[in-house]
Design an enzyme around this catalytic site. Structure first.
Site, PDB file in Angstrom:
ATOM      1  N   LYS A  10      43.495   8.149 -35.242  1.00 18.89           N
ATOM      2  CA  LYS A  10      44.869   8.235 -34.906  1.00 18.89           C
ATOM      3  C   LYS A  10      45.475   7.666 -33.561  1.00 18.89           C
ATOM      4  CE  LYS A  10      45.699  11.424 -39.060  1.00 18.89           C
ATOM      5  NZ  LYS A  10      46.485  12.708 -39.465  1.00 18.89           N
ATOM      6  N   TYR A  50      51.648   6.590 -46.296  1.00 20.74           N
ATOM      7  CA  TYR A  50      51.769   8.015 -46.523  1.00 20.74           C
ATOM      8  C   TYR A  50      52.815   8.273 -47.565  1.00 20.74           C
ATOM      9  CZ  TYR A  50      48.718   9.495 -42.506  1.00 20.74           C
ATOM     10  OH  TYR A  50      47.444   9.777 -41.761  1.00 20.74           O
ATOM     11  N   ASN A 113      46.552  14.997 -34.994  1.00 15.64           N
ATOM     12  CA  ASN A 113      45.211  15.527 -35.284  1.00 15.64           C
ATOM     13  C   ASN A 113      43.963  14.660 -35.390  1.00 15.64           C
ATOM     14  OD1 ASN A 113      45.838  14.487 -37.727  1.00 15.64           O
ATOM     15  ND2 ASN A 113      46.013  16.508 -38.886  1.00 15.64           N
ATOM     16  N   HIS A 116      41.978  11.059 -39.900  1.00 14.94           N
ATOM     17  CA  HIS A 116      42.471  10.876 -41.174  1.00 14.94           C
ATOM     18  C   HIS A 116      41.185  10.893 -41.975  1.00 14.94           C
ATOM     19  CE1 HIS A 116      44.253  10.272 -45.093  1.00 14.94           C
ATOM     20  NE2 HIS A 116      43.208   9.281 -45.305  1.00 14.94           N
TER      21      HIS A 116
HETATM   22  P1  GDP Z   1      44.989  16.115 -43.952  1.00 13.54           P
HETATM   23  O1  GDP Z   1      44.454  15.905 -45.449  1.00 13.54           O
HETATM   24  O2  GDP Z   1      44.104  17.166 -43.336  1.00 13.54           O
HETATM   25  O3  GDP Z   1      45.253  15.024 -43.038  1.00 13.54           O
HETATM   26  O4  GDP Z   1      46.433  16.962 -44.288  1.00 13.54           O
HETATM   27  P2  GDP Z   1      47.900  16.482 -45.032  1.00 13.54           P
HETATM   28  O5  GDP Z   1      47.222  15.566 -46.227  1.00 13.54           O
HETATM   29  O6  GDP Z   1      48.362  18.058 -45.264  1.00 13.54           O
HETATM   30  O7  GDP Z   1      48.803  15.780 -44.131  1.00 13.54           O
HETATM   31  C1  GDP Z   1      48.419  14.588 -43.674  1.00 13.54           C
HETATM   32  C2  GDP Z   1      48.945  14.506 -42.202  1.00 13.54           C
HETATM   33  O8  GDP Z   1      50.432  14.899 -41.941  1.00 13.54           O
HETATM   34  C3  GDP Z   1      48.218  15.295 -41.125  1.00 13.54           C
HETATM   35  O9  GDP Z   1      47.031  14.839 -41.058  1.00 13.54           O
HETATM   36  C4  GDP Z   1      49.124  15.566 -39.902  1.00 13.54           C
HETATM   37  O10 GDP Z   1      48.960  14.327 -39.352  1.00 13.54           O
HETATM   38  C5  GDP Z   1      50.311  15.282 -40.672  1.00 13.54           C
HETATM   39  N1  GDP Z   1      51.058  16.875 -41.124  1.00 13.54           N
HETATM   40  C6  GDP Z   1      50.632  17.608 -41.800  1.00 13.54           C
HETATM   41  N2  GDP Z   1      51.431  19.173 -41.567  1.00 13.54           N
HETATM   42  C7  GDP Z   1      52.226  18.824 -40.913  1.00 13.54           C
HETATM   43  C8  GDP Z   1      53.173  19.533 -40.236  1.00 13.54           C
HETATM   44  O11 GDP Z   1      53.788  20.710 -40.484  1.00 13.54           O
HETATM   45  N3  GDP Z   1      53.854  19.005 -38.805  1.00 13.54           N
HETATM   46  C9  GDP Z   1      53.458  17.543 -38.975  1.00 13.54           C
HETATM   47  N4  GDP Z   1      54.287  17.106 -37.595  1.00 13.54           N
HETATM   48  N5  GDP Z   1      52.568  16.729 -39.033  1.00 13.54           N
HETATM   49  C10 GDP Z   1      51.829  17.465 -40.184  1.00 13.54           C
END
Ligand code: GDP
Length: 138
Positions: A10, A50, A113, A116
């Site tokens: 990222k 997304y 983070n 992905h």
């Molecule tokens: P992943 O599968 O571990 O990447 O997590 P998710 O599918 O739940 O979320 C997708 C991406 O959205 C995450 O990798 C983060 O970059 C972002 N994200 C998730 N939760 C949050 C949040 O609470 N705040 C923000 N700003 N970004 C988030």
């Protein structure tokens, strides 16, 4: 069970110069890179990628973050790729990520983070073909 998954390094990790370190962890964990490119997502393209998170409160922030600078997209091959790669990257929130994971080492926050990783075989195929044609997968 499929043997391929999809990843992005990222913008936060790219900005900090962690691309090489992350690729080394990926290789050391036994994944073979079968497609890779550096690119810069437009806000529209990041929003499309997304789209499943459209209703989540952080969607706008996520789109802005993912389009603010270059990323490296890649398709990775290994037995049990999706599950093993999720283990290698660690929890979404780096505060909860296990020692030795990519997010523990390189991620700054739940939003920024570092990497992905696809969450299912079906999404790995969809996400891989979002970036790569069949001719670009080896
Ligand atoms: P992943 O599968 O571990 O990447 O997590 P998710 O599918 O739940 O979320 C997708 C991406 O959205 C995450 O990798 C983060 O970059 C972002 N994200 C998730 N939760 C949050 C949040 O609470 N705040 C923000 N700003 N970004 C988030």
């Amino acid at each position: 069970m499929s043997n391929r998954t999809f990843t992005m390094i990222k913008p936060d990790a790219t900005e900090k110069g962690h691309t090489g370190g992350i690729l080394e962890m990926i290789n050391k964990a036994g994944f073979r890179i079968v497609a890779m490119k550096m690119t810069h997502l437009s806000p529209a393209k990041a929003g499309e990628f997304y789209a499943v998170h459209k209703e989540r409160p952080f969607y706008g922030e996520l789109v802005e973050f993912m389009s603010r600078g270059p990323i490296t997209a890649a398709i990775l091959e290994k037995e049990n790729a999706v599950e093993d790669f999720r283990t290698l990257i660690g929890a979404t929130n780096p505060a909860n990520a296990a020692e030795g994971t990519i997010r523990k080492k390189y991620a700054a926050s739940i939003g920024e983070n570092a990497v992905h990783g696809s969450d299912s075989d079906e999404n790995a195929a969809i996400e891989g073909s979002f970036f790569f044609s069949q001719l670009e997968q080896f």
